[in-house]
Design a protein around this motif. Structure first.
Motif: not given
Length: 69
Positions: A27-53
């Motif tokens: 939520x601290x990012x300017x594009x918070x809405x889009x970032x959350x939407x992208x993150x919420x589509x991720x289905x695996x823990x590995x993909x979550x780590x990759x996204x955040x990295x």
């Protein structure tokens, strides 16, 4: 934090619960809405780590991924 959620809740529930927790961080990012939407589509823990990295390294293609003022 993310690793702890996956360890505590398991592969399926951990990924789902992480969406809410990481959403608060995003939520601290300017594009918070889009970032959350992208993150919420991720289905695996590995993909979550990759996204955040990638986010941390600034590999985002959109300038709006920058932090809000």
């Amino acid at each position: 934090h993310l690793s702890g959620l996956h360890d505590l809740y398991g592969a399926v529930a951990g990924v789902r619960i992480a969406r809410k927790h990481i959403g608060w961080y995003l939520s601290r990012f300017q594009a918070a809405r889009e970032l959350r939407a992208q993150f919420n589509r991720i289905e695996s823990s590995e993909q979550q780590f990759t996204f955040l990295a990638q986010l941390e390294r600034g590999l985002a293609s959109e300038p709006a991924w920058g932090q809000a003022a």
